[in-house]
Design a protein around this motif. Structure first.
Motif, PDB file in Angstrom:
ATOM      1  N   THR A   1     -33.532  -3.455  -9.497  1.00  0.00           N
ATOM      2  CA  THR A   1     -32.482  -3.067  -8.545  1.00  0.00           C
ATOM      3  C   THR A   1     -32.890  -1.818  -7.772  1.00  0.00           C
ATOM      4  O   THR A   1     -32.645  -1.711  -6.558  1.00  0.00           O
TER       5      THR A   1
ATOM      6  N   LYS B   1     -35.260  -2.865  -5.151  1.00  0.00           N
ATOM      7  CA  LYS B   1     -34.571  -3.552  -4.057  1.00  0.00           C
ATOM      8  C   LYS B   1     -33.885  -2.550  -3.143  1.00  0.00           C
ATOM      9  O   LYS B   1     -33.948  -2.675  -1.911  1.00  0.00           O
ATOM     10  N   TRP B   2     -33.229  -1.528  -3.720  1.00  0.00           N
ATOM     11  CA  TRP B   2     -32.589  -0.515  -2.883  1.00  0.00           C
ATOM     12  C   TRP B   2     -33.613   0.211  -2.006  1.00  0.00           C
ATOM     13  O   TRP B   2     -33.370   0.438  -0.816  1.00  0.00           O
TER      14      TRP B   2
ATOM     15  N   TRP C   1     -34.705  -2.053   0.854  1.00  0.00           N
ATOM     16  CA  TRP C   1     -33.706  -2.155   1.923  1.00  0.00           C
ATOM     17  C   TRP C   1     -33.699  -0.897   2.782  1.00  0.00           C
ATOM     18  O   TRP C   1     -33.556  -0.972   4.011  1.00  0.00           O
TER      19      TRP C   1
ATOM     20  N   ASP D   1     -29.955  -1.759   4.515  1.00  0.00           N
ATOM     21  CA  ASP D   1     -28.770  -1.476   3.699  1.00  0.00           C
ATOM     22  C   ASP D   1     -28.886  -0.064   3.135  1.00  0.00           C
ATOM     23  O   ASP D   1     -29.986   0.385   2.807  1.00  0.00           O
TER      24      ASP D   1
ATOM     25  N   THR E   1     -27.106   0.980   0.351  1.00  0.00           N
ATOM     26  CA  THR E   1     -26.521   1.013  -0.993  1.00  0.00           C
ATOM     27  C   THR E   1     -27.258   1.994  -1.892  1.00  0.00           C
ATOM     28  O   THR E   1     -26.649   2.670  -2.731  1.00  0.00           O
ATOM     29  N   GLY E   2     -28.561   2.094  -1.750  1.00  0.00           N
ATOM     30  CA  GLY E   2     -29.324   3.012  -2.589  1.00  0.00           C
ATOM     31  C   GLY E   2     -28.898   4.460  -2.393  1.00  0.00           C
ATOM     32  O   GLY E   2     -28.859   5.239  -3.350  1.00  0.00           O
TER      33      GLY E   2
ATOM     34  N   ARG F   1     -25.397   4.889  -4.095  1.00  0.00           N
ATOM     35  CA  ARG F   1     -25.475   4.875  -5.560  1.00  0.00           C
ATOM     36  C   ARG F   1     -26.473   5.884  -6.097  1.00  0.00           C
ATOM     37  O   ARG F   1     -26.762   5.874  -7.301  1.00  0.00           O
ATOM     38  N   SER F   2     -27.004   6.739  -5.264  1.00  0.00           N
ATOM     39  CA  SER F   2     -28.002   7.704  -5.742  1.00  0.00           C
ATOM     40  C   SER F   2     -27.420   8.712  -6.726  1.00  0.00           C
ATOM     41  O   SER F   2     -28.169   9.318  -7.497  1.00  0.00           O
TER      42      SER F   2
ATOM     43  N   MET G   1     -33.341  10.156  -2.547  1.00  0.00           N
ATOM     44  CA  MET G   1     -33.094   9.001  -1.695  1.00  0.00           C
ATOM     45  C   MET G   1     -33.140   9.372  -0.218  1.00  0.00           C
ATOM     46  O   MET G   1     -33.695   8.637   0.614  1.00  0.00           O
TER      47      MET G   1
END
Length: 567
Positions: free
Chosen positions: A360, A363-364, A367, A373, A375-376, A379-380, A392
């Motif tokens: 995951t 993937k972040w 992206w 995206d 999201t990373g 959610r960091s 990030m």
């Protein structure tokens, strides 16, 4: 520079009885290019020396062409470019004693032609594009491509070697040659047509296999496809090892072939394991792996049909730059991944909460790299309240902004350089296709999948028979196997091979007297073409001759004036 250095070197090095000087100049260019890669303080000096060697070699070859016109001159130029030389040729005995390793690298014996390399191959691996795009070099390349000049190619390793006969460099006369001449199968133009047909068959079998697939059950089309693809891969593998990896990668579609090798090898291994173990899901997985070969096979056919297209030539060079920069980026940004992984391990050491797994996190980051995206970044805080967002954001700035900007700049620069030298790039690719098209390995004379059968039969026979008998058996099998193709080639070349005068451009010919009809009248510009297809009157031809004679008489008077203006 031209008068004081280049022309003076050409006058000194040019010797009508020495055809090895071009090879020597190109070998020195190759050495200077190698030295500039690790001698930083002399980099520009070595590049200049390499460029000078290429210019002098081009001028020397052009002087050979000017001094030897006609078919005899074409044969001399062919001996300069495709005759085999070796760096230690004619060296003193004491030099050979001091360098014994220079005589040990050949893998297969070829009767004294093991360590020899032609000047054309040295020009290709040193990327001497100015030399290869010269008119004298292109004349030889075109003659070899059409099969007017024939010779026995020199290769590094042959899978099915048959070197009983070594044909010297000569001009091909189709009327004196046998009708079933197996050596015509190595003519680059004819080989190119055959290879396009073979690849079209491979693509058709691939499409039929994917359309009629039935899970674990093997269909008839899949069996035919596997047999044909195995033979096709054997032929491509033989092409790679014949002249080495460096020459093969100069081909436009080499990276597509390597990708298909990997996909097909993975599919075949998984499929065979699924059949032996009876696991249905593995059989379906193998077919899914084979499905991803479609983006490789379809563009490969376009590369074959349009090898001179600047888009494809640029795409190859840009793919190389893209791959190098992507690998460097993955190497550099692996530290960000490790930092976030270790921060997550520290924050979750008591197991009180579940964090993202490594897949995951990757993937972040991917992206964010492509700007798809965020999201990373959101959610960091799961990694660390302060350090997580900092890492990030730094990764997003370096990856999405800095590295992608560098990538776009590099690709733009590469594309602009190639377009600026479009003619030299096209001539270089033609030389590569021509040189690679002349094959010495007997395995290329058999069509897939019969080349696999020929390998299984002839390779053991080579250990049992004498070279003469093996050559006889091999030639007989080749002629029987390719008899329809050889008959078509023989009938065609007896009327068309030397149809155009030697040394003249092979442009569109005038309309045949048997078929006088033309469709140019349906075009508003048809008269422009028609006027050049009409023979002029005899009176006009006589005036043209008078003007030519007058020009010849005036030439000695105007020559000093033009030389003064030129200087």
């Amino acid at each position: 520079m031209n008068i004081l250095i280049v022309r003076a070197l050409v006058d000194r090095l040019y010797n009508p009885s020495d055809v090895s000087v071009v090879y020597c100049l190109l070998v020195n260019r190759m050495q200077f290019l190698r030295e500039q890669s690790y001698q930083g303080h002399l980099q520009t000096v070595n590049i200049t020396r390499a460029t000078l060697c290429e210019l002098v070699a081009t001028r020397v070859l052009r002087r050979f062409d000017d001094d030897h016109p006609g078919r005899e001159g074409l044969l001399l130029l062919a001996n300069i470019l495709v005759a085999g030389f070796e760096p230690f040729q004619n060296a003193p005995i004491e030099v050979l004693r001091e360098n014994p390793s220079a005589l040990q690298w050949p893998v297969q014996r070829r009767g004294g032609y093991e360590r020899k390399l032609p000047a054309l191959e040295v020009a290709i691996i040193s990327e001497s594009k100015t030399f290869l795009s010269s008119s004298a070099c292109q004349k030889v390349v075109d003659a070899i491509y059409r099969g007017q000049v024939i010779y026995t190619p020199l290769s590094f390793v042959d899978i099915l070697p048959d070197h009983y006969k070594h044909n010297p460099i000569s001009l091909y006369n189709p009327r004196k040659a046998p009708l079933l001449n197996q050596y015509r199968l190595i003519v680059p133009r004819l080989r190119g047509m055959i290879e396009i047909c073979q690849f079209a068959i491979l693509l058709a079998l691939y499409a039929l296999t994917m359309v009629s697939r039935e899970g674990l059950k093997i269909t008839f089309y899949e069996v035919i496809f596997c047999a044909y693809a195995t033979g096709w891969i054997l032929e491509e593998f033989a092409a790679i090892i014949e002249h080495g990896w460096k020459v093969h990668t100069q081909n436009l579609w080499s990276f597509l072939d390597i990708t298909f090798f990997v996909i097909y090898g993975t599919y075949f291994t998984t499929r065979m394991y699924a059949l032996s173990s009876g696991q249905t899901y593995l059989g379906e997985t193998a077919l899914n792996i084979l499905a991803i070969a479609a983006p490789v096979l379809l563009p490969r056919l376009a590369f074959n049909l349009m090898p001179d297209n600047m888009l494809f030539i640029s795409l190859r060079a840009m793919m190389r730059d893209f791959s190098v920069l992507t690998l460097l980026a993955i190497w550099c940004f692996a530290g960000f991944f490790l930092s976030m992984k270790w921060l997550l391990d520290v924050s979750n050491h008591d197991g009180s909460r579940d964090g993202p797994d490594p897949a995951t996190i990757s993937k972040w980051m991917l992206w964010i790299w492509f700007g798809l995206d965020g999201t990373g970044i959101e959610r960091s805080v799961d990694f660390h309240l302060v350090l997580g967002p900092s890492l990030m954001i730094a990764f997003a700035f370096l990856g999405n902004t800095l590295f992608l900007t560098i990538l776009v700049s590099m690709l733009t620069n590469t594309f602009s350089k190639i377009v600026a030298n479009a003619t030299a790039e096209i001539h270089f690719r033609r030389a590569v296709l021509t040189f690679e098209g002349v094959k010495s390995d007997s395995i290329f004379a058999y069509r897939p999948p019969f080349n696999v059968v020929a390998l299984l039969i002839l390779l053991p026979l080579k250990l049992l028979l004498s070279p003469r008998w093996f050559h006889s058996v091999n030639v007989a099998m080749i002629r029987i196997h390719n008899s329809p193709i050889l008959l078509l080639i023989g009938f065609y070349e007896r009327h068309q091979l030397w149809r155009a005068p030697n040394g003249q451009p092979r442009g569109p010919s005038k309309r045949s007297k048997l078929f006088p009809w033309t469709f140019s009248g349906f075009s508003p510009h048809g008269d422009i073409q028609a006027v050049f297809e009409t023979d002029p009157p005899e009176a006009i031809l006589g005036k043209t001759v008078e003007v030519d004679l007058l020009t010849v008489r005036l030439e000695p008077v105007s020559q000093p004036q033009s030389m003064a203006s030129g200087s």
